[in-house]
Design an enzyme around this catalytic site. Structure first.
Site, mmCIF file in Angstrom:
data_model
loop_
_atom_site.group_PDB
_atom_site.id
_atom_site.type_symbol
_atom_site.label_atom_id
_atom_site.label_comp_id
_atom_site.label_asym_id
_atom_site.label_seq_id
_atom_site.Cartn_x
_atom_site.Cartn_y
_atom_site.Cartn_z
ATOM 1 C CG ASP A 13 24.645 -16.676 10.266
ATOM 2 O OD1 ASP A 13 23.808 -17.108 9.532
ATOM 3 O OD2 ASP A 13 25.154 -15.516 10.346
ATOM 4 C CB ILE A 56 37.548 -6.318 3.666
ATOM 5 C CG1 ILE A 56 37.839 -7.003 5.167
ATOM 6 C CG2 ILE A 56 39.018 -5.961 3.454
ATOM 7 C CD1 ILE A 56 38.619 -8.179 5.248
ATOM 8 N N GLY A 57 34.268 -5.943 4.865
ATOM 9 C CA GLY A 57 33.149 -6.354 4.754
ATOM 10 C C GLY A 57 32.291 -5.963 6.092
ATOM 11 C CB ALA A 97 30.990 -7.457 13.938
ATOM 12 C CB VAL A 106 35.175 -8.054 8.457
ATOM 13 C CG1 VAL A 106 36.372 -8.544 8.468
ATOM 14 C CG2 VAL A 106 33.983 -8.495 9.328
#
Length: 700
Positions: free
Chosen positions: A133, A16-17, A22, A24
């Protein structure tokens, strides 16, 4: 990764991302039966031990946050060379997608989103966690409009090695604060600068600084002023622009001093009295905004230092006429310099030798102390806290240290890292949804969760659900429970409730409807004409007869009488009667037949003179009438009444039968064979002959 079962518990569903560090994934937690998001460290970072250690530590720090606007961290784990973080799954979009779809956003919506982000930052800053961030990609907007800030602490895990490997600072340069771009230490005010850029982008649909490369964008953060938001979008109130101007000052001292201060400003900026407040003016330009910064390149600082050293040497070089004069002093100068260098080297050797001599300290007992107390004790002895693991231990209260990496009494060097294991609150699980399961299936599911058999009770009640299935549960589904302590009550369906059908015929509509309502039955009304049932009363019930078993909620059709049909005639027929002997009493009984039924009793009278009685007949096209007169319990006369004659007004007028021979006791047997006589009895045969004459008159 898709389809992989991570940690023996999390079934990967879809990606999903992802970001620079990283990826996700959406996954199913097989134990708690819920969706979670899993952040998996990219493979190029799995060999950086320092990064992994800080990655875990920062994830643990983020897990300590508990706030409605912060994505919850559930777990951190490792499977072979896969490092992952388990976190809350938020159904919705990230703010970057929303900005792309419909920016600029409405002012009240943008302020509402910024307020929730600021609230989350305030909570984090109070827990000594800096996000570093903040950008729309890390802001999730749930289905109900709830803002969730994610990726807390991940940016802090960046090392010099990872910067070198990736060629860029982790994070987005478009949202960097000036101090972040310089590479100096960042703090709470750096997060607020980034939030100001996010608010700017929501209200204008554009970023304040753009460039051809990350370096050029970073330099603009340091050197240039941005286009004021009201010049881009005049619909922005001055009070809201003031928040952006203050949060995006290049000098951190001129920004909001805390997230709490900025949140208070956001919560009141849309009040009517504040919308047109004066524009914020600052006493002087940001000192950083006028500073000319050289292009940032690898090894620039070293090369620059060398270049500056050479230029300074040239600047200090003496003029030609003084060179000769200084030649004689050179040996002494060089001798002095040599002695000075030797002394410096000796001093440095002594200093570094002292630094390398690290004192030993005795490891204290930390087990049983609160975490803060243990940290303070380690700091007091010159020791540092290493990795802190939070894990439930039934023997210790939450927040108490119950394991330490170095045994009490052992000698350790000052500065050594001591890992601690701290007890947490007992982990709760979600109550499963047991609806539509049988009682036995529900019990098995609870027992598998750890609920004690004796803590499960049940009762029954009628419902529309299938008999034997769970219709209610306490606690409700998805409630947090302690399986060892919870008491569960299940309500089981007995099926639909049944009632005995009553006899409703002959009741009026109000009474019939009331009975059906009391029994939980539904009335369906019909109507038809009737000669026998009074208007407005029940003629028939269907499909249930009296005494039948009926489920509550069933429909019952009742047919109500609308009265006589429209073509029926109510005809009054005059019946002549006379006593058997003049001036002597005779008992007269009249029976009639019409549309309402056969042989209906009109009544009985005692007479001693000739009289005429009125008999009301109800006639219909297929229902003729007749009247029979009994005198002294013997048939005296029968008169037919035709519907057509009654409708046309041609019904013959009846006459009394006559007697010609009082001596005759019985009628002439031949009279009974005459079809024109319905039936007459008299004192003699002459009377019968007279009735034949009357019959002929009626048919004329």
């Amino acid at each position: 990764m898709i389809g992989h079962e991570l940690g023996g518990r999390y079934q990967i569903i879809e990606r999903i991302g992802g970001g620079g560090m990283a990826l996700v994934y959406k996954a199913q937690d097989l134990l708690l039966n819920r969706y979670v998001a899993i952040k998996v460290l990219r493979q190029q970072f799995v060999n950086d031990e320092e990064f992994i250690r800080r990655f875990r530590r920062e994830a643990q720090s983020a897990a300590s946050l508990s706030h409605p606007n912060v994505v919850s961290i559930y777990d951190v784990g490792q499977e072979e060379d896969t490092h992952y973080i388990i976190m809350e799954y938020v159904e919705g979009q990230n703010l970057n997608e929303i900005i792309k779809e419909r920016a600029p956003l409405q002012v009240d919506e943008a302020v509402r989103i910024a307020s929730q982000i600021c609230d989350a930052l305030d909570h984090a800053h109070h827990n000594q966690i800096i996000h570093r961030d903040i950008k729309p990609h890390n802001i999730l907007i749930g289905r109900g409009g709830r803002v969730k800030v994610t990726d807390f602490g991940i940016a802090r895990a960046v090392t010099s090695a990872t910067i070198t490997q990736t060629g860029s600072v982790v994070g987005s340069v478009h949202y960097f604060s000036p101090e972040h771009a310089k590479g100096v230490a960042t703090g709470e005010k750096s997060d607020l600068y980034s939030l100001g850029i996010v608010l700017y982008q929501m209200l204008t649909g554009k970023l304040p600084f753009l460039g051809e490369s990350p370096i050029s964008v970073a330099l603009k953060h340091l050197q240039e002023e941005f286009e004021e938001p009201r010049l881009v979008n005049p619909m922005i109130p001055q009070s809201v622009e003031n928040i952006i101007l203050k949060s995006m000052r290049k000098n951190p001292n001129e920004r909001y001093q805390s997230a709490k201060e900025m949140l208070l400003d956001l919560e009141t900026c849309l009040l009517p009295e504040r919308r047109m407040e004066p524009k914020l003016e600052f006493g002087q330009h940001d000192e950083d905004s006028t500073r000319i910064m050289p292009a940032i390149k690898p090894q620039q600082s070293i090369a620059g230092g060398v270049r500056r050293t050479r230029e300074e040497s040239k600047a200090d070089e003496p003029a030609p006429e003084t060179k000769q004069r200084k030649k004689s002093t050179k040996p002494l100068v060089w001798a002095g310099i040599s002695i000075l260098v030797i002394l410096i080297l000796l001093g440095m050797a002594w200093y570094f030798n002292k630094q390398l001599e690290v004192a030993d300290v005795q490891m204290p007992k930390l087990i049983g102390l609160q975490e803060d107390e243990a940290r303070a004790k380690l700091t007091e002895l010159g020791l540092a806290v290493g990795q802190v693991t939070e894990k439930y231990n039934e023997k210790y209260d939450p927040g108490i240290v119950y394991e330490q990496s170095k045994i009490e009494g052992t000698e350790v060097k000052q500065g050594a890292l001591i890992d601690l294991t701290v007890s947490t609150k007992k982990p709760l699980v979600k109550m499963p949804d047991l609806s539509e399961l049988s009682l036995e299936e529900g019990k098995q599911k609870l027992l598998a969760l750890g609920v004690k058999d004796g803590s499960i009770t049940s009762s029954e009640e009628f419902s529309d659900a299938d008999a034997g299935t769970v219709i209610k549960q306490d606690p409700g589904a998805n409630t947090d429970i302690d399986p060892e302590m919870v008491s569960v009550h299940l309500t089981i369906s007995k099926g639909k409730e049944t009632v005995s059908m009553p006899d409703l015929t002959g009741l009026d509509e109000k009474a019939a409807a009331s009975k059906l309502e009391d029994l939980g039955l539904t009335l369906i009304r019909k109507e038809e004409s009737s000669f026998t049932v009074e208007k407005g009363k029940v003629i028939e019930q269907w499909p249930y007869e009296p005494g039948d078993t009926v489920e509550r909620g069933a429909e019952v059709t009742l047919t109500f009488s609308s009265g006589y049909p429209a073509d029926a005639i109510n005809y009054s027929f005059g019946v002549p009667v006379a006593p058997a002997e003049p001036d002597k009493n005779s008992k007269i009984r009249i029976v009639f037949t019409d549309a309402r039924g056969e042989n209906q009793e009109w009544g009985t009278k005692t007479i001693n003179t000739e009289q005429t009685f009125s008999v009301d007949l109800m006639l219909a096209p297929n229902k003729d009438g007749s009247v029979t007169v009994y005198r002294d319990d013997q048939i005296f006369a029968t008169y037919p009444v035709s519907y057509i004659d009654a409708k046309q007004g041609t019904v013959p007028v009846p006459e009394l039968p006559t007697t010609s021979d009082p001596e005759v006791d019985n009628p002439d047997p031949s009279d009974s064979e005459d079809p024109g006589v319905t039936g007459v009895t008299g004192n003699n045969g002459g009377e019968g002959n007279s009735q034949k004459e009357n019959k002929g008159k009626k048919n004329n």
